[in-house]
Design a protein around this motif. Sequence first.
Motif: not given
Length: 124
Positions: A96-104, A112-124
């Motif tokens: 949850a905290e990781a997702a918050g930093y990715l949103r930020q 920031n394509r890396t953050a966008i891809e990481n957000m997709k991975l977290i949601r899976e």
Amino acid sequence: MAIKRNLGIGLDVLLTANEAQPGFPPGQKILSQARLLYGQALEQDESGNTYEAYHLYRQVMDLVGSKALDSTELSRLVSRTCNNLAVLLFESGHTAEAAGYLRQAIAVYPQNRTAIENMKLIRE
């Protein structure tokens, strides 16, 4: 056997963050200090020193604080910092905290394509 730690890395930067430097606009000084801290954090991160890296990345965020990000370079740096914090948190089980930093990270610098891809991975 005692392990030598660099616990004070960046402390001088934080303590002098609000001091005026002749010849440097305030925004440029913050960018310079943020770059220094980010470089130290990345070095610790790549060396496997997770706690020290986390602490230094947090120092970047504290240095910038709620100031308006007046340059693209500072926005990119803050976004990368948020992404790296998210990775450290996710790897420690704090999704949850990781997702918050990715949103930020994405809010500060939407390219920031890396953050966008990481957000997709977290949601899976």
